[in-house]
Design a protein around this motif. Structure first.
Motif, short mmCIF file in Angstrom:
data_model
loop_
_atom_site.label_atom_id
_atom_site.label_comp_id
_atom_site.label_asym_id
_atom_site.label_seq_id
_atom_site.Cartn_x
_atom_site.Cartn_y
_atom_site.Cartn_z
N GLU A 304 71.59 24.94 54.66
CA GLU A 304 72.40 26.08 55.08
C GLU A 304 73.83 25.93 54.60
N THR A 305 74.36 24.68 54.70
CA THR A 305 75.72 24.44 54.21
C THR A 305 75.77 24.61 52.70
N SER A 306 74.72 24.16 52.02
CA SER A 306 74.67 24.30 50.56
C SER A 306 74.67 25.77 50.16
N ASP A 307 73.86 26.59 50.86
CA ASP A 307 73.83 28.03 50.54
C ASP A 307 75.18 28.68 50.82
N LEU A 308 75.84 28.24 51.88
CA LEU A 308 77.13 28.81 52.21
C LEU A 308 78.15 28.50 51.12
N SER A 314 80.37 31.94 44.49
CA SER A 314 80.06 33.20 43.79
C SER A 314 81.06 34.29 44.15
N LEU A 315 81.43 34.33 45.44
CA LEU A 315 82.38 35.34 45.87
C LEU A 315 83.74 35.15 45.23
N LEU A 336 78.87 41.97 48.45
CA LEU A 336 79.09 42.26 49.86
C LEU A 336 78.12 41.47 50.73
N GLN A 337 76.89 41.35 50.26
CA GLN A 337 75.90 40.60 51.03
C GLN A 337 76.28 39.12 51.10
N GLN A 338 76.82 38.57 49.99
CA GLN A 338 77.30 37.19 50.01
C GLN A 338 78.46 37.03 51.00
N TYR A 339 79.34 38.03 51.02
CA TYR A 339 80.45 37.96 51.97
C TYR A 339 79.94 37.99 53.40
N ILE A 340 78.96 38.84 53.69
CA ILE A 340 78.40 38.91 55.04
C ILE A 340 77.73 37.58 55.41
N ASP A 341 77.03 36.95 54.44
CA ASP A 341 76.41 35.65 54.73
C ASP A 341 77.46 34.62 55.14
N ILE A 342 78.59 34.64 54.45
CA ILE A 342 79.67 33.69 54.79
C ILE A 342 80.20 34.00 56.19
N GLN A 343 80.45 35.32 56.49
CA GLN A 343 81.00 35.68 57.78
C GLN A 343 80.01 35.41 58.92
N LYS A 344 78.70 35.58 58.65
CA LYS A 344 77.72 35.27 59.69
C LYS A 344 77.69 33.80 60.04
N SER A 345 77.96 32.95 59.03
CA SER A 345 78.02 31.51 59.32
C SER A 345 79.21 31.19 60.22
N ARG A 346 80.20 32.08 60.19
CA ARG A 346 81.39 31.88 61.01
C ARG A 346 81.22 32.48 62.40
N TYR A 347 80.72 33.73 62.42
CA TYR A 347 80.66 34.43 63.71
C TYR A 347 79.27 34.39 64.34
N THR A 348 78.29 33.89 63.63
CA THR A 348 76.90 33.79 64.11
C THR A 348 76.44 35.13 64.67
N ASP A 349 75.99 35.11 65.95
CA ASP A 349 75.43 36.33 66.54
C ASP A 349 76.49 37.35 66.93
N ARG A 350 77.75 37.00 66.86
CA ARG A 350 78.81 37.96 67.19
C ARG A 350 78.92 39.06 66.14
N LEU A 351 78.46 38.78 64.94
CA LEU A 351 78.50 39.76 63.86
C LEU A 351 77.10 40.34 63.64
N ARG A 352 76.99 41.63 63.90
CA ARG A 352 75.71 42.34 63.70
C ARG A 352 75.92 43.36 62.56
N PHE A 353 75.17 43.17 61.48
CA PHE A 353 75.38 43.97 60.26
C PHE A 353 74.07 44.67 59.90
N TYR A 354 74.11 45.99 59.78
CA TYR A 354 72.93 46.79 59.46
C TYR A 354 73.22 47.63 58.21
N THR A 355 72.21 47.79 57.39
CA THR A 355 72.37 48.55 56.14
C THR A 355 71.33 49.67 56.05
#
Length: 486
Positions: A304-308, A314-315, A336-355
């Motif tokens: 997970e850390t490696s993917d982050l 890339s970003l 944008l999806q890469q940015y959301i992945d980074i932010q989800k690692s920070r905010y975990t379940d506090r960030l809910r993102f729908y497309t």
């Protein structure tokens, strides 16, 4: 002959026709009354003439009896012919009122002629006594004719008394009619002359007003003249001149606007390059370090850390290399999806993102690093300050000649004043954004990229979230800006 001359001659012809028609009507009406009067007068004259001829006949007969001669005989025959002719005329005078009296009158005339013929016959047979007796009878018949003539004339006078009075009244009415007709003709001619003059002066006034407007620099007012003469041709020439000058001015303004936008684009590019340089802290060393950390984390089992770390690398690479280039909407969505992945690692379940993405729209071009600042702004204001975090909706849909991108959050929202400040480029929120690209910067680059001011709208109310909507043209209007961005 030109149109104005035709109008003038037409007016003169109409006036002449009206006057001629009025004159002919009055003449006809007057002649009709005169004919009726002459007809009555002729009846009186014929009856008086019958009395005179009957007396002449009797006188001629007396002369013939006293002095039989061919001349006297011929005179009797001539008188007989005249009285016979007048008898036929009197028969035509018969009507309901005088039918009986006129029949007796005609019979008396026939009796006179018969008695004269009998007296001539006895005279030719030398029977003087019988001839004189017939002469005396003819004399009495002639007297009866004279009396009957007076009776008939008196009857005619009583019969046509109403007609005579009617003629007098009609004469007075005709006089009044002539006065009113003259006044009516004058009024009609005045109205028609006013209408006719308006047909000429109105187009001239419009043309004069248009010329004054052109002299004051008003080239946006259309020159319209509704006529079919030389003034219309002149107005059409004015309109062509106005359109040509207006197009020339519009072209000059357009070129000036393009020059201004080009200068703004150059300034934005310089600003972006400066910020890009400021954000680059030995990028190659940073990328290599991140790659090394990613591999080490993978080898130590922290996938997970490696993917982050890979997403962060890339970003950063995308932000540093593609800020001043048009990219496909597909690439922007991936970043944008890469940015959301980074932010989800920070905010975990506090960030809910729908497309909700229409993949048929992902091929169009868009300025690099456009979507991330919009979503990042939503994260900063709708997720970070709240203990329970927040929800972000990201949508892409096809709207005909454009593609609409929406970024909606359920954050605290904003006031209408703040929305107007953002849209009018009076506010920049870049101080709290890690990319250094604010909403104003995104809006400016989209306006230059599309060649249109209608690129962004914001829907929000305090306490009910915010929706940022951007409109991307499928075919850009300003190719020069497109080439510049490239």
């Amino acid at each position: 002959m030109n149109s104005l001359q035709k109008k003038i001659w037409g007016l003169a012809l109409i006036v002449l026709l009206i006057m001629t028609a009025s004159w002919i009507s009055l003449i006809y009406y007057n002649q009709k009354m005169l004919d009726q009067y002459n007809n009555i007068l002729e009846r009186y004259l014929v009856m008086n003439e019958i009395t005179s001829v009957s007396q002449q006949t009797v006188t001629s007969l007396n002369n013939y009896i006293l002095s039989p001669s061919a001349a006297n005989y011929e005179l009797i025959n001539q008188n007989k012919k005249e009285i016979e002719t007048m008898k036929n005329e009197v028969i035509e005078f018969k009507n309901v009122e005088n039918e009986l009296a006129l029949t007796n009158y005609v019979n008396l005339i026939d009796s006179l002629i018969e008695t004269v013929d009998r007296s001539l016959f006895f005279q030719s047979e030398a029977e003087t006594e019988y001839s004189m007796s017939a002469f005396r009878e003819a004399t009495h018949v002639s007297n009866y004719i004279s009396e009957m003539t007076l009776t008939l004339i008196d009857l005619e006078l009583r019969t046509y008394d109403v007609f005579y009075r009617g003629i007098i009244n009609q004469s007075e009415e005709l006089k009044q009619l002539g006065i009113w007709l003259l006044l009516s003709i004058i009024l009609v001619l005045l109205l028609f002359t006013y209408w006719f003059s308006q047909r000429i002066t109105k187009p001239v006034e419009k043309l004069t007003s248009a010329a004054n407007a052109l002299s004051r620099g008003r080239f946006d007012l259309k020159v319209e003249v509704e006529s079919k003469d030389e003034i219309a041709f002149l107005a059409m020439t004015f309109e062509r001149m106005r359109v040509s000058i207006n197009n020339l001015i519009s072209e000059i303004h357009h070129k000036a606007q393009l020059e201004k936008e080009l200068q703004q684009n150059k300034l934005l590019l310089k600003e972006s390059q400066l910020r890009n340089l400021q954000s680059q802290i030995n990028p190659h060393f940073l990328f290599n370090t991140l790659n090394t950390l990613s591999k080490k984390a993978y080898m130590e089992g922290s996938e997970e850390t490696s993917d982050l770390l890979v997403s962060v690398a890339s970003l950063l690479r995308y932000n540093l290399k593609h800020l001043d280039k048009p990219m496909s909407l597909y690439d922007e969505v991936n970043v944008l999806q890469q940015y959301i992945d980074i932010q989800k690692s920070r905010y975990t379940d506090r960030l809910r993102f729908y497309t909700d993405i229409d993949e048929s729209c992902l091929g169009i071009k868009i300025p690099g690093l456009t979507l991330q600042p919009l979503v990042e702004n939503a994260v900063i204001y709708a997720v970070e300050p709240l203990e329970d975090g927040g929800t972000i909706w990201f949508r892409i849909r096809d709207d005909g000649d454009r593609v609409t991108v929406e970024v909606e959050d359920d954050g605290p929202g904003m006031t209408e004043e703040k929305i107007q400040e953002i849209l009018l480029e009076k506010l920049d929120t870049e101080g709290r954004q890690s990319t250094g690209i604010g909403l104003n910067n995104v809006m400016k680059r989209l306006r230059l990229f599309n060649g249109s001011d209608d690129v962004m709208s914001i829907e929000s109310n305090v306490g009910s979230g915010t929706k940022v909507i951007i409109h991307l043209l499928k075919e850009r209007r300003n190719e020069d800006d497109q080439n510049t961005n490239r």
